[in-house]
Design a protein around this motif. Structure first.
Motif, mmCIF file in Angstrom:
data_model
loop_
_atom_site.group_PDB
_atom_site.id
_atom_site.type_symbol
_atom_site.label_atom_id
_atom_site.label_comp_id
_atom_site.label_asym_id
_atom_site.label_seq_id
_atom_site.Cartn_x
_atom_site.Cartn_y
_atom_site.Cartn_z
ATOM 1 N N GLY A 1 26.265 44.253 22.546
ATOM 2 C CA GLY A 1 27.289 43.522 23.297
ATOM 3 C C GLY A 1 28.165 42.725 22.356
ATOM 4 N N ARG A 2 27.592 41.663 21.796
ATOM 5 C CA ARG A 2 28.363 40.857 20.860
ATOM 6 C C ARG A 2 27.464 40.271 19.783
ATOM 7 N NH1 ARG A 2 31.521 36.243 22.486
ATOM 8 N NH2 ARG A 2 31.148 35.720 20.306
ATOM 9 N N HIS A 3 28.121 39.830 18.699
ATOM 10 C CA HIS A 3 27.394 39.251 17.579
ATOM 11 C C HIS A 3 27.634 37.754 17.560
ATOM 12 C CE1 HIS A 3 28.149 43.468 16.333
ATOM 13 N NE2 HIS A 3 26.889 43.371 15.919
ATOM 14 N N PHE A 4 26.628 37.014 17.063
ATOM 15 C CA PHE A 4 26.753 35.561 16.871
ATOM 16 C C PHE A 4 26.484 35.275 15.400
ATOM 17 C CE2 PHE A 4 25.260 36.444 21.146
ATOM 18 C CZ PHE A 4 26.162 35.742 21.926
ATOM 19 N N ASP A 5 27.391 34.538 14.819
ATOM 20 C CA ASP A 5 27.252 34.362 13.375
ATOM 21 C C ASP A 5 26.907 32.937 12.955
ATOM 22 O OD1 ASP A 5 29.657 33.173 13.916
ATOM 23 O OD2 ASP A 5 30.864 34.770 13.010
ATOM 24 N N THR A 6 27.108 31.963 13.784
ATOM 25 C CA THR A 6 26.908 30.578 13.390
ATOM 26 C C THR A 6 25.825 29.929 14.240
ATOM 27 O OG1 THR A 6 29.238 30.447 12.833
ATOM 28 C CG2 THR A 6 28.071 28.372 13.040
ATOM 29 N N PHE A 7 24.895 29.246 13.546
ATOM 30 C CA PHE A 7 23.794 28.587 14.251
ATOM 31 C C PHE A 7 23.784 27.109 13.848
ATOM 32 C CE2 PHE A 7 19.116 27.623 14.562
ATOM 33 C CZ PHE A 7 19.063 27.659 15.954
ATOM 34 N N ASP A 8 23.774 26.229 14.855
ATOM 35 C CA ASP A 8 23.819 24.798 14.541
ATOM 36 C C ASP A 8 22.464 24.114 14.734
ATOM 37 O OD1 ASP A 8 23.496 24.735 17.230
ATOM 38 O OD2 ASP A 8 25.345 23.647 17.689
ATOM 39 N N GLY A 9 21.440 24.880 14.881
ATOM 40 C CA GLY A 9 20.112 24.313 15.093
ATOM 41 C C GLY A 9 19.671 24.414 16.545
ATOM 42 N N ARG A 10 20.645 24.490 17.462
ATOM 43 C CA ARG A 10 20.295 24.620 18.883
ATOM 44 C C ARG A 10 20.912 25.867 19.511
ATOM 45 N NH1 ARG A 10 17.553 20.535 21.047
ATOM 46 N NH2 ARG A 10 17.698 21.625 23.040
#
Lengths: 667, 314
Positions: free
Chosen positions: A249-258
């Motif tokens: 579906g889609r990609h997520f590239d940034t994680f902020d800890g939550r």
């Protein structure tokens, strides 16, 4: 049943038929709400026996004409679809007739207007509810019409046995349904289904709601949902019943800890989006259903092309543009209840990323991270330096040492540390996050992918359910490009419908899928396949053929099955026809007696004159003082009693009557 | 049977089918749905079309099932007045199964009107009454009875014709009478003006209660005293007025009809006034008499006036 009871029943059946046809229109979601309210009020009043237009028929017609002008005015100004306006007007006409004087003629008008509504609903909707509404409309309308017909042109207050009428009409309705279905299957389609507006907004709304961020925490209710969100026709067609593949579906590239989010920027809308080399790709014709609830396109791993898309709205199907958002996702620019498009994927050619800045961004850790995460990753990676090898080790550890669960009550400050070191249990998003972050601590560029895993075959398509929603990880290997890793244990990948509602929904969706594939999307090709398989049934595919993904060759043997099926169908039709027309109704026993009587009379030289029947013969014989006048009178009278008077004739009596015709009489 | 009649009978189909008003609308909708389905390829429209066509086929089959095993018998009255409704009864029977929504009428439009039978069960004859009107005086040859049904959905009226020959005498309409004719004998006595009088000079016919305004001289005092109410002696009348009504044999058509109507009316009026009425018309003589049977004889003679014997042309 007396007249008042019959009239009440007839009107109830009529109103139920009208309500069924209205439901078919209303469930399409296209009818303006004020029209629905007006019809609802009319139905309520009619069921309550109140008919205000009975006294003011002219005024009601004037109001109706005013509403017609209003509706079609809106249509010509483009504020209302013309088909919707016509259906709305038919709805109002039905309501007006329901509240008018309840004569047999009015009943017929209500039912004809309701039939128009059903026709309009066919143009506006393709939901399975339509089938139920059509069925109930057919039953109620036919019963009501049957009652109206038996009542006659003038209502009379006399007792009428209604049960046989209802039984006869019910059998008729059942046969009509069978005939209708047979016609539907066999009548050759001369055109493609272009004008149907088969997708309403759906009764339950969107389920998956694929958004641009994934927040850790909370349970995984969606895994229990059995609603179908996606249908795909795949070429070349896989043979497996269960499709163990990833739908990206889609990609997520940034994680902020939550939470994970994407940072890509949308490009200009265009009809097609090319992501890679589409040669030798797997082609998917995909339909995203209202239950999907998002505009993000989905394709089998790794999608290289998204083709022309069509948005299905309540006012029809229209072409839609596509928007590429960085390397994260491709989404549809236009709003709709559902979408269809073509996707092409190549699972043998992972995508590559050449931009070092992008790769650097995909190594970025959240600002606040538990040091134990990094320590754990280092310990698990051991001496491995190859990103794929590291990822494999971490993946195995996560799958073997942590548990999959959907029970995650409460909020925690650091969900990743809580998952890895406290609860040691979580769902796919936790596993994917843990794997991605640990890989990043080892300097491997990673991104989390949201989509679906699985798919099950229904007829010639694969369906994906909301419960198949899944998250996994793509790690970048300089040697191979983006490689997929899934740390979630096997039992947590697919949908987990356990509750009763999920099972009911599952049954509903399966039924709906059948409805769509066998009815709504039925085409000339399906007809051709049906006939071909009937005449030349395909030979059973061997296991080896299935493994090689080969289609079995059609049989060249004599189509015995087709011949037998045609023969059986012909016999069935003949039997039903004979039973209906009474052609094979057994001869009345009294008729046999008449034949024997005539033969015996012939033997004793008593012949009927031209135009004379057995009823008048004794009178002539009496006038002529014939010796057989009395026995003939008795036999003739007894025949008439047996034939028309309901007094059967026993064998001995019959023989005695015939014998009397031979014995000489002195009378 | 003439050659023309045979030819017409041979050409006539065993069943006739008429489309009702709702049936016409239904067919138009079916046609529209069919065109819509063909044009758009919408499968749901094909489904609706299939259902609509099945209903049409089913209507034909079920209606055939209803009228195929029926038998009908006509129950004629002695006669009927022209242009006045009268009751014509039909007995419909069915050997087996059931029939619904059956309409019975005379074939070829001989008599306007029909009877309605909601249900016919096997072995249970149903007698239905039709209020019909005969258009004109004379012997009316009834050749056939038509049984129709609207079952099951009222979209079509399927009819079956039974050849059932009967002769109905249509009496002339009782028209307006201006002047009563001269009586044959000019005697007048007692309560001649009273319709109920039986006070002739003949033998005693009976006793009855004295009516209002009746002559108290006829009271039988002895009997009256024994029963406690006034009883009147009725004697055979020998003092009736006798009338012989005549219609010329050379009267032209319309005039003949008017004469017949007037004669029928006069007959009724004179008989109700207590007179004896006879008729001389068309070479036939009916001696003066009274009573309902006599009136029917005169009416039947009037009905046949100008017509040949049954079976021949006028």
């Amino acid at each position: 049943m007396n007249l008042a009871e019959r009239r009440t029943l007839r009107l109830r059946l009529r109103d139920l038929a009208a309500a069924s046809s209205f439901a078919a229109v209303a469930l399409s979601g296209a009818l303006p709400i004020y029209v629905s309210i007006v019809f609802g009020a009319a139905l309520f009043l009619s069921l309550a026996g109140q008919r205000p237009f009975e006294r003011h028929p002219a005024w009601s017609v004037v109001v109706l004409l005013g509403l017609a002008v209003l509706l079609f005015g809106l249509a010509f100004r483009g504020q209302l679809d013309l088909v919707v306006a016509a259906v709305a007007f038919a709805t109002l006409v039905t309501g007006q007739r329901m509240l008018s004087e309840p004569t047999p003629s009015t009943d017929q008008q209500v039912l004809l207007a309701s039939l128009l509504l059903m026709t309009g609903a066919a143009a506006l909707s393709g939901e399975i509810w339509y089938a139920l509404c059509l069925l109930s409309f057919g039953v109620f309308a036919c019963l009501s019409l049957g009652m109206t017909v038996v009542e006659g042109p003038i209502e009379r207050d006399e007792e009428l046995p209604l049960a046989p009428v209802m039984r006869q009409v019910s059998i008729g309705v059942a046969l009509a349904l069978v005939g209708g279905v047979s016609f539907f299957i066999l009548f050759p389609r001369l055109s493609w289904n272009l004008a149907s507006r088969r997708t309403g907004p759906g009764l339950l709304g969107g389920t998956t709601g694929m958004t641009d961020r994934v927040r850790l925490g909370g349970g995984g209710d969606i895994k229990t949902s059995a609603r179908v969100v996606l249908r795909a026709k795949i070429e070349p067609r896989p043979t497996a019943e269960k499709l163990e593949k990833y739908w990206v579906g889609r990609h997520f590239d940034t994680f902020d800890g939550r939470e994970w989010r994407g940072t890509g920027q949308p490009e200009e809308p265009k009809p097609r989006v090319m992501l890679g080399d589409p040669s030798a790709a797997i082609i998917q014709r995909i339909e995203l259903l209202p239950a999907y609830g998002s505009r993000t396109l989905v394709g089998l791993e790794h999608p290289v092309y998204f083709g022309p898309a069509v948005a299905l709205t309540t006012s029809g199907a229209m072409p839609a543009n596509l928007i590429k958002v960085g390397s994260e996702e491709v989404r549809i620019a236009d709003d709709g209840n559902a979408y269809t498009y073509t996707a092409q994927s190549r699972d043998d050619a992972p995508m590559r990323e050449d931009d070092p800045q992008v790769l650097e961004a995909l190594r970025r850790l959240p600002p606040k991270i538990d040091p134990r995460v990094s320590e754990l990753a280092t310990r698990l990676a051991g001496s491995a330096t190859d990103p794929e090898q590291i990822a494999r080790r971490l993946e195995q550890w996560l799958r073997n040492n942590l548990e999959y669960t959907l029970e995650l009550p409460g909020e925690v400050e650091d969900p990743l540390a809580d998952f890895l070191f406290v609860r040691k249990a979580g769902h796919c998003e936790h596993f994917a996050t843990a794997l991605a972050v640990m890989l990043r601590t080892r300097g491997v560029p990673t991104r989390v992918v949201g989509g679906f895993f699985g798919g099950e075959r229904v007829s010639d398509r694969y369906v994906v359910r909301a419960g198949d929603a899944h998250a996994w990880v793509e790690a970048y290997s300089p040697a191979r490009g983006w490689v997929t890793f899934d740390a979630t244990p096997d039992d947590g990948r697919g949908s987990r419908p356990q509750v009763l509602i999920a099972k009911i929904l599952d049954a509903y969706e399966r039924l709906e899928e059948l409805w769509r594939s066998r009815v709504v999307d039925y085409s000339l090709i399906d007809q051709w396949t049906f006939v071909r398989e009937l005449i030349r049934p395909p030979a059973n595919a061997s296991r080896q053929q299935e493994d090689r993904d080969e289609r079995p060759e059609p049989s060249t043997r004599t189509p015995t099955r087709a011949i037998l099926a045609a023969l059986a169908a012909g016999i069935a039709v003949w039997v039903v026809w004979q039973r209906l027309t009474g052609a094979s109704a057994r001869r009345h026993p009294a008729a046999d007696f008449l034949t024997a009587l005539e033969r015996r009379l012939d033997q004793v030289q008593v012949r009927l004159r031209e135009g004379e029947d057995i009823e008048r013969l004794p009178e002539r014989l009496r006038r002529e003082h014939h010796r057989l006048a009395e026995p003939v009178r008795r036999a003739s009278r007894r025949y008439l009693e047996a034939r028309f008077g309901g007094r059967p004739l026993s064998k001995s009596e019959r023989q005695a009557l015939l014998d009397a015709l031979t014995a000489p009489r002195n009378s | 049977m003439t050659w023309r009649e045979r030819w017409r009978r041979w050409l006539r189909p065993p069943r006739t089918l008429k489309i009702t008003r709702i049936g016409r609308t239904y067919l138009v909708i079916t046609l529209g749905v069919g065109l819509g389905a063909l044009n758009t390829g919408n499968n749901l429209l094909y489904l609706v079309l299939g259902f609509l066509l099945s209903i049409i086929v089913l209507s034909g089959v079920l209606s055939e099932r209803v009228i195929r095993d029926l038998a009908v018998r006509r129950l004629l009255p002695d006669g009927a007045f022209a242009q006045e409704p009268f009751a014509l009864r039909y007995e419909v029977t069915r050997a087996e199964g059931r029939a619904f929504a059956v309409k019975v009428s005379e074939g070829e439009g001989a008599l306007a009107g029909w009877a309605w039978i909601p249900t016919v069960l096997a072995g249970q004859p149903v007698v239905a009454r039709a209020d019909v009107v005969a258009p004109r005086r004379g012997p009316l040859r009834l050749k056939e009875v038509q049984l129709s049904t609207f079952f099951p959905f009222g979209l079509f009226e399927k009819s079956r014709t039974f050849e059932l020959e009967d002769l109905l005498l249509v009496w002339p309409r009782r028209g307006f009478t201006c002047t009563p004719p001269q009586a044959d004998h000019g005697r007048q006595a007692g309560e001649l003006g009273n319709q109920r009088h039986r006070d002739g000079s003949g033998d005693v016919q009976g006793l009855r209660e004295l009516g209002e305004l009746e002559d108290a001289r006829r009271v039988h005092w002895k009997k009256s005293a024994s029963v406690g109410k006034l009883l009147k002696v009725e004697r055979e009348r020998e003092d009736k007025k006798q009338f012989t009504l005549r219609i010329g044999s050379e009267v032209p058509g319309d005039q003949l009809e008017r004469d017949c109507e007037e004669t029928a009316a006069l007959t009724n009026r004179l008989l109700s006034e207590g007179g004896d009425v006879g008729l001389e018309a068309g070479g036939r003589k009916i001696r003066p008499g009274s009573g309902p049977g006599h009136e029917k004889r005169i009416l039947s003679a009037l009905a046949m006036l100008g017509y040949a014997l049954p079976g021949r042309e006028r």
